[in-house]
Scaffold this motif. Structure first.
Motif, mmCIF file in Angstrom:
data_model
loop_
_atom_site.group_PDB
_atom_site.id
_atom_site.type_symbol
_atom_site.label_atom_id
_atom_site.label_comp_id
_atom_site.label_asym_id
_atom_site.label_seq_id
_atom_site.Cartn_x
_atom_site.Cartn_y
_atom_site.Cartn_z
ATOM 1 N N ASP A 1 131.559 -65.101 -30.215
ATOM 2 C CA ASP A 1 131.093 -66.181 -31.100
ATOM 3 C C ASP A 1 132.252 -66.983 -31.679
ATOM 4 O O ASP A 1 133.146 -66.445 -32.323
ATOM 5 C CB ASP A 1 130.249 -65.610 -32.242
ATOM 6 N N VAL A 2 132.211 -68.294 -31.436
ATOM 7 C CA VAL A 2 133.190 -69.227 -31.980
ATOM 8 C C VAL A 2 132.468 -70.528 -32.284
ATOM 9 O O VAL A 2 131.470 -70.867 -31.636
ATOM 10 C CB VAL A 2 134.364 -69.455 -31.005
ATOM 11 N N GLU A 3 132.941 -71.259 -33.282
ATOM 12 C CA GLU A 3 132.335 -72.533 -33.661
ATOM 13 C C GLU A 3 133.401 -73.615 -33.623
ATOM 14 O O GLU A 3 134.455 -73.480 -34.247
ATOM 15 C CB GLU A 3 131.705 -72.457 -35.052
ATOM 16 N N SER B 1 137.937 -78.565 -35.826
ATOM 17 C CA SER B 1 137.947 -77.364 -36.661
ATOM 18 C C SER B 1 137.337 -76.206 -35.879
ATOM 19 O O SER B 1 136.207 -76.302 -35.403
ATOM 20 C CB SER B 1 137.170 -77.601 -37.956
ATOM 21 N N VAL B 2 138.088 -75.110 -35.760
ATOM 22 C CA VAL B 2 137.639 -73.938 -34.993
ATOM 23 C C VAL B 2 137.505 -72.748 -35.941
ATOM 24 O O VAL B 2 138.474 -72.377 -36.627
ATOM 25 C CB VAL B 2 138.625 -73.611 -33.855
ATOM 26 N N SER B 3 136.319 -72.160 -35.974
ATOM 27 C CA SER B 3 136.039 -70.985 -36.817
ATOM 28 C C SER B 3 135.740 -69.780 -35.931
ATOM 29 O O SER B 3 135.058 -69.902 -34.913
ATOM 30 C CB SER B 3 134.851 -71.252 -37.736
ATOM 31 N N HIS B 4 136.256 -68.619 -36.349
ATOM 32 C CA HIS B 4 136.046 -67.370 -35.612
ATOM 33 C C HIS B 4 136.199 -66.220 -36.590
ATOM 34 O O HIS B 4 136.888 -66.342 -37.612
ATOM 35 C CB HIS B 4 137.057 -67.255 -34.463
ATOM 36 N N GLN B 5 135.558 -65.101 -36.307
ATOM 37 C CA GLN B 5 135.572 -63.987 -37.246
ATOM 38 C C GLN B 5 136.968 -63.390 -37.434
ATOM 39 O O GLN B 5 137.224 -62.689 -38.424
ATOM 40 C CB GLN B 5 134.600 -62.901 -36.795
ATOM 41 N N THR C 1 139.092 -62.044 -22.588
ATOM 42 C CA THR C 1 138.856 -62.918 -23.733
ATOM 43 C C THR C 1 138.086 -64.154 -23.267
ATOM 44 O O THR C 1 137.793 -64.314 -22.082
ATOM 45 C CB THR C 1 140.183 -63.340 -24.394
ATOM 46 N N TYR C 2 137.768 -65.036 -24.203
ATOM 47 C CA TYR C 2 136.906 -66.177 -23.893
ATOM 48 C C TYR C 2 137.605 -67.496 -24.210
ATOM 49 O O TYR C 2 138.555 -67.549 -25.006
ATOM 50 C CB TYR C 2 135.605 -66.091 -24.698
ATOM 51 N N SER C 3 137.093 -68.555 -23.569
ATOM 52 C CA SER C 3 137.563 -69.914 -23.828
ATOM 53 C C SER C 3 136.365 -70.847 -23.908
ATOM 54 O O SER C 3 135.339 -70.623 -23.246
ATOM 55 C CB SER C 3 138.510 -70.394 -22.719
ATOM 56 N N LEU C 4 136.501 -71.899 -24.719
ATOM 57 C CA LEU C 4 135.430 -72.879 -24.896
ATOM 58 C C LEU C 4 136.053 -74.221 -25.266
ATOM 59 O O LEU C 4 137.056 -74.269 -25.985
ATOM 60 C CB LEU C 4 134.465 -72.433 -25.992
ATOM 61 N N SER C 5 135.459 -75.318 -24.759
ATOM 62 C CA SER C 5 135.937 -76.664 -25.073
ATOM 63 C C SER C 5 134.818 -77.483 -25.691
ATOM 64 O O SER C 5 133.648 -77.337 -25.328
ATOM 65 C CB SER C 5 136.462 -77.363 -23.817
ATOM 66 N N ALA D 1 139.514 -74.075 -27.413
ATOM 67 C CA ALA D 1 139.823 -72.783 -28.039
ATOM 68 C C ALA D 1 139.845 -71.736 -26.937
ATOM 69 O O ALA D 1 138.879 -71.606 -26.182
ATOM 70 C CB ALA D 1 138.784 -72.426 -29.093
ATOM 71 N N GLU D 2 140.926 -71.006 -26.838
ATOM 72 C CA GLU D 2 141.044 -70.042 -25.744
ATOM 73 C C GLU D 2 141.665 -68.741 -26.233
ATOM 74 O O GLU D 2 142.338 -68.697 -27.264
ATOM 75 C CB GLU D 2 141.880 -70.632 -24.603
ATOM 76 N N GLY D 3 141.405 -67.678 -25.467
ATOM 77 C CA GLY D 3 142.000 -66.377 -25.755
ATOM 78 C C GLY D 3 141.394 -65.649 -26.928
ATOM 79 O O GLY D 3 142.026 -64.772 -27.506
#
Length: 435
Positions: A310-312, A374-378, A350-354, A303-305
């Protein structure tokens, strides 16, 4: 809330849902203030929550609820209800407070006004945050105010008192809280109206971020002087003080303040601007992944940008046939062997996470399984999902096919060589026969 008010509300509800501009009254909370000076000479304020009614009508109208404080709003050029058109009355939150002019006493320039005024602020908030409206209620009086600041000598208000008022000024925003994406150009709404023509008015915009306050725009009607940008000066004549900031970036986040001053009234409307960026989601495998038993594959979901931080990310596994069942199918199972990378801060802030795991086919039976990231974000109403189907095959079948194919090719080759040799031998025998 007493029986009388409950009965009135029930009658209105039984008659049908009324919009705010059709309501002759609204239940309110009157936040009263009791100001005292303590032994050390400091001002102490005690807040009292009292039952009140905001009633619209004529000066001699009887109160709808005789057991509550009634703020009777009589006719003026401004109708507070008009600014809440299209909204059901039950969606509004009403609050009335006393308003201090900080010892400034100015005759309000409208016909028939007494020399002095007592002021109240009435705020109507939409229950879902769609807008905030604040109206200034003026109560005319011929009583000379004391020399000290008014909040130290406010007259007492009894529980059943009726206060006849008019709406003197209204300020409204439809953007009390705004969420925008990077590089967008939002508009912060600020609308005002005054009950008399050609008021001496000052409009200002400020921003506040991390304790630092910055002036963005100012306008003074008396001098015509304007500083800053973002507000259409021609629109101010129609009461539109909306501000359009530059294209949004991370430093645009913060609180924006629209303030309107018509002496002796000063009011500011706070609005929060927050940046939100949706994540871009990808996985490092195609929609179908074919592996032989015993092979291993690293599967990564990125998930990037996105912004804020906070991201799940969750990996799920299930039978691909079960995922197509609308009702009664087994729920997907969350994987426990998932590892997370550290958050990466990109150049645009912005942020990125794998989130990744290793598919070990040696522990799996042959067949098909579906894996979903599955990626969740506000910034998302529903999670973003990326899936692939894994097919595991036994290596024996692959080896058998390879050996069989190789054997057939070899036999065909030998057969061809033998046929060529036999044909060559027959040809030589024919050549040696005497004529």
């Amino acid at each position: 809330m007493d029986l009388t008010l409950n009965t009135l509300i029930c009658l209105y509800l039984c008659a049908g849902v009324l919009c705010a501009h059709q309501m002759p009254w609204l239940p309110c909370q009157f936040i009263d203030e009791v100001v005292n000076i303590n032994n050390e000479g400091h001002v102490e304020t005690q807040l009292l929550h009292r039952e009140a009614m905001l009633q619209f009508g004529k000066k001699d109208d009887a109160p709808v609820n005789p057991h509550a404080i009634t703020f009777l709003v009589t006719g003026s050029k401004l109708d507070l209800r008009r600014y809440a058109e299209g909204v059901e009355a039950e969606q509004l939150e009403c609050e009335v407070r006393r308003y201090s002019t900080q010892g400034i006493h100015v005759r309000w320039p409208v016909k028939g006004a007494h020399e002095y005024s007592r002021w109240y602020s009435c705020t109507l908030k939409h229950g879902k945050g769609l807008f905030v409206i604040t109206g200034f209620l003026r109560q005319s009086t011929d009583q000379t105010p004391s020399g000290e600041q008014d909040y130290r000598s406010w007259p007492a208000i009894t529980d059943r008192e009726v206060l006849a008022t008019t709406v003197a000024m209204v300020i409204k925003t439809q953007t009390p809280s705004l969420k925008v994406g990077l590089r967008s150009q939002p508009k912060l709404h600020c609308q005002f109206a005054v009950d008399h023509k050609a008021p001496d008015i000052t409009v200002e915009w400020h921003s506040r971020r991390r304790g630092e306050r910055t002036t963005l725009f100012s306008y003074h009607s008396r001098s015509g002087q304007t500083k800053g940008s973002g507000v259409g000066v021609k629109n101010l004549a129609d009461g539109d003080a909306s501000y359009t900031p530059p294209f949004a970036k991370m430093s645009s986040e913060g609180t924006y303040i629209c303030s309107v001053t018509v002496n002796p009234l000063f009011f500011h409307m706070d609005m929060s601007l927050n940046i939100e960026e949706r994540p871009r989601v990808s996985i490092n495998v195609g929609p179908v992944l074919l592996l032989q038993r015993g092979e291993e594959q690293k599967v990564i979901c990125t998930a990037e940008g996105y912004y804020p931080l906070d991201v799940e990310i969750v990996w799920f596994e299930q039978d691909p046939d079960a995922s197509r069942q609308r009702v009664g199918g087994p729920l997907p199972k969350a994987l426990n062997n998932v590892l997370m990378s550290s958050h990466k801060h990109d150049l645009d802030m912005t942020y990125s996470l794998s989130a990744f795991f290793y598919l070990e086919t040696s522990r799996r039976n042959p067949g098909r399984r579906e894996f979903t990231c599955s990626v969740s974000h506000q910034s998302l109403r529903v999670p973003i999902k990326k899936s692939f189907i894994l097919t595991v095959e036994e290596p024996s079948s692959w080896q058998f096919n390879l050996v069989l194919g190789t054997t057939m090719i070899t036999l065909l080759g030998i057969l061809c060589v033998m046929l060529l040799y036999l044909h060559s031998g027959r040809k030589k025998s024919a050549q040696k026969k005497p004529y």
